[in-house]
Design an enzyme around this catalytic site. Structure first.
Site, PDB file in Angstrom:
ATOM      1  N   ASP A 563       0.847  -1.197   0.000  1.00 10.39           N
ATOM      2  CA  ASP A 563       0.000   0.000   0.000  1.00 10.39           C
ATOM      3  C   ASP A 563       0.882   1.246   0.000  1.00 10.39           C
ATOM      4  OD1 ASP A 563       1.062  -0.157   2.508  1.00 10.39           O
ATOM      5  OD2 ASP A 563      -0.859  -0.388   3.555  1.00 10.39           O
ATOM      6  N   ASP A 564       0.305   2.388   0.298  1.00 10.13           N
ATOM      7  CA  ASP A 564       1.082   3.623   0.246  1.00 10.13           C
ATOM      8  C   ASP A 564       1.784   3.920   1.563  1.00 10.13           C
ATOM      9  OD1 ASP A 564       0.489   4.140  -2.387  1.00 10.13           O
ATOM     10  OD2 ASP A 564      -1.453   5.000  -1.857  1.00 10.13           O
TER      11      ASP A 564
END
Ligand code: 6R9
Length: 693
Positions: A563-564
């Site tokens: 994910d980020d």
């Protein structure tokens, strides 16, 4: 489980014999998994024979029971190893991890009445360990140290607990702790737990603005801090940071009544500390006056124990909430098995209590086991790169738990900093925070551990409370860089992008199928975000945010966040947090942040910035952008690289294509992929041209 069974079965026939790793070829960071597959490190028979889990068979027997009968497995442990004022109700646990079936809900030992501070302290004292050392404290500067026995620790905890009660702190109230690694940090955590208050420890490397954000979210009545701390050659004035934060949060409507300040004399004299009359109180002026006994506030197993903020993929940090009973049972049990803990061990975890590792494996897990814990205030390379091994020899540390980033940075300094110390007390090594690359693993094993100490590479998260996938020392052969197999009661699964479980040798997204006692119960004040972040991507599972592959023998290899979120020196940082700090700079109009491989930190922060129309890019501006991030989050989140981007690669709908930015950041220019869907493909060439600007 059937797969696991087959492969562990086949391992029991492996030739035994202690030993060095067979192949010690020089390895570069990020080498491929395939070349590692036949690299097995067989545990010493002598070590295994004395271990809690001496063989794959024993592990399998326990693992199988924990999966087939979680209630029986965990209630046996809970009932025999912990003190409960009153036993839990009819069901040991209840859970719904399937968003399609309604609200996500996890409960363990509900109705059970206990107290974790009592189990850490009073219970160990009752068992005859009152005079055993609970904490050895090693200061930043050589020769500055202290220690506390379990009896003394209990007294200190009770005095602070009494003080907190006296100023009106009650069960369920939030207490914010902003302290470095002084003994007062675990003392403060245990004092809160004793009276049922909910602690929220904020890592003392966070800036005042980050502190404001957390104060505004959990609204504590009291903040516990100290005036200053020594870290390496530097003195950091923490009280100034707190003062700024408290002024700002009170302007925003969250008034903190009391700022209890420990006078850390070796860092800064009391007289030089700035003071707000009526709000600030010196710890030493009040706390020692209180009685050294304090009745315990008995709480339900599901009453909150603490909040810990962690980074996610949006700008706002998430308040991960852990409750009492399940967390207690889980941290203590994982500590015991994953480090093969014995009462004679001296244990040192280099993590700061400001992170989950410090909560579960500096404070709670070890103290619940009655262990002797080393708490180190300073920096591991001060006064020189041999400091860790100096401490290991000084206290005869037998279990040493640290992060790959530290291993890699010490590895660069050369073996002589290690080999000039004896280290013969070491028995078990541990790693946490990010994947440990095989070359760092080997150095840790061969040089630090003299090829005789198993390494527990523990995969887990703030959210999981305790270890999820981890070696059990002595139980089975290790593979450098693999976190191996699940802990008891944990059913990890690897799913594809559609959320379908994949069997056998594979890679995909790491999820967990069931609940375990240490799981977090919610995000503070935002159960909906809890459900969407962790339980919606792959319905039916808890989604970890990590990628993982499983090899032909069933070993797990964590491959990093999908994910980020980036992982810098084992610290979780949301790209969105850094971006929002950058765009708050008056001359920055847009920012996109990606992680890039970094030799020591694991990942480094690489920021693309677009400036306000007409503003020229300059060295001064670069510095001031970095400073803005340091101020808003903390020094540990400062970008390693700023890349001026007059334009960013965006799709026609305006979405930034991070995939392309990651390739530019890591200079993999021949792997840019399809750029035809960009609104303006020309920006890519422009960015490449500016790469070395
Ligand atoms: C305990 C802790 C969690 C993230 C996690 C993962 C990474 C932690 C790891 C590991 C590979 C290990 N991570 N331990 N990756 N091998 N042994 O670090 O918690 O700060 O919440 O970070 O760290 O990416 O998702 P937290």
């Amino acid at each position: 489980a059937a797969n696991l069974l087959r492969h562990v079965d086949s391992m029991t026939t492996l030739p035994s014999g202690a030993g060095k790793i067979s192949r010690l070829n020089a390895v570069i960071l990020g080498e491929s998994l395939a070349s590692e597959e036949d690299d097995l490190v067989i545990p010493c028979p002598d070590f295994s024979s004395k271990a809690h889990v001496p063989s794959p068979d024993k592990y399998l027997e326990m693992y199988q029971r924990s999966i087939e009968d979680p209630a029986g497995f965990w209630s046996d442990i809970a009932a025999t190893q912990f003190y409960w004022k009153q036993k839990w109700g009819k069901s040991v646990y209840s859970e719904n991890l399937d968003i399609r079936k309604g609200r996500i809900n996890i409960e363990w030992f509900k109705g059970g009445i206990t107290n974790i501070s009592y189990n850490c302290l009073d219970a160990n004292i009752a068992a005859g360990n009152g005079e055993k050392i609970a904490i050895y404290w090693e200061g930043n500067d050589l020769g500055v140290d202290a220690s506390l026995t379990y009896n003394q620790l209990l007294h200190r905890v009770c005095q602070l607990a009494n003080y907190l009660k006296d100023i009106g702190i009650r069960k369920g109230d939030a207490v914010l702790i902003y302290l470095p690694m002084l003994m007062e940090l675990p003392i403060a955590m245990l004092a809160c737990a004793r009276i049922g208050a909910v602690h929220s420890v904020v890592f003392a490397g966070f800036s005042s603005e980050a502190l404001v954000q957390r104060i505004m979210d959990c609204k504590p009545k009291v903040v516990i801090t100290c005036n200053a701390v020594r870290r390496g050659p530097k003195t950091i004035n923490l009280k100034d940071i707190v003062d700024t934060a408290l002024a700002e949060s009170s302007r925003n409507g969250s008034l903190v009544d009391v700022c209890l300040t420990y006078a850390n004399d070796s860092a800064l004299k009391k007289e030089s500390t700035k003071w707000v009359e009526g709000r600030d109180i010196w710890w030493q002026d009040v706390v020692p006056k209180y009685p050294t006994t304090c009745d315990v506030e008995w709480v339900d197993a599901e009453d909150p124990l603490f909040l810990l903020y962690t980074s996610g993929s949006t700008g706002k940090p998430k308040g991960v909430l852990h409750t009492t009973g399940g967390y207690m049972v889980y941290t203590a049990t994982t500590f015991k098995y994953a480090f093969d803990y014995k009462p004679s061990d001296i244990y040192w975890c280099t993590a700061d209590c400001g992170w989950i590792t410090g909560h579960s494996y500096v404070t709670y897990g070890p103290l619940l086991n009655g262990a002797t814990v080393v708490v180190f205030e300073g920096a591991p390379n001060y006064p020189d790169s041999g400091r860790c091994w100096d401490i290991v020899d000084k206290y005869k540390v037998s279990i040493f738990y640290t992060a790959p980033t530290l291993v890699r940075s010490l590895m660069r300094e050369g073996d002589e900093h290690v080999t000039r110390y004896s280290r013969k007390s070491l028995r078990v090594l541990g790693s946490v925070g990010e994947p440990i690359n095989p070359s760092a693993w080997r150095w840790f094993f061969n040089v630090v551990g003299d090829s005789r100490c198993p390494i527990s590479d523990t995969w887990w998260q703030t959210e999981t409370g305790g270890f999820m996938i981890t070696p059990l020392p002595g139980a089975w052969p290790q593979k450098p860089g693999s976190a191996t197999f699940p802990f008891f009661g944990v059913q990890p699964v690897i799913v594809d992008e559609k959320g379908v479980e994949i069997e056998g040798e594979c890679s995909g997204y790491l999820c967990v199928k069931n609940s375990w006692p240490g799981a977090f119960r919610t995000l503070y004040g935002d159960h909906e975000r809890y459900e969407t972040t962790y339980f919606s991507a792959f319905p039916g599972y808890y989604f970890s945010g990590d990628g993982c592959s499983r090899d032909k023998d069933g070993y797990h290899w964590l491959t990093g966040r999908v994910d980020d979120v980036i992982n810098v020196s084992g610290h979780r940082i949301g790209t969105a947090e850094v971006e929002s700090a950058l765009v708050s700079h008056p001359q920055c109009s847009e920012a996109a942040v990606v992680g890039v491989e970094h030799e020591v930190k694991g990942q480094g922060i690489y920021a693309f910035v677009t400036l306000v129309e007409g503003v020229p890019y300059s060295e001064d501006l670069r510095k001031s952008l970095i400073l803005t991030v340091r101020k808003q989050i903390g020094a540990f989140a400062a970008p390693d690289r700023i890349h001026w981007a007059p334009g960013l690669p965006k799709t026609r709908s305006g979405k930034i294509m991070r995939r392309i930015l990651r390739k530019i950041a890591s200079r993999q220019l021949d792997e840019l992929g399809d750029i035809s869907t960009l609104a303006d493909p020309g920006v890519v060439d422009q960015l490449i041209e500016l790469a070395d600007c």
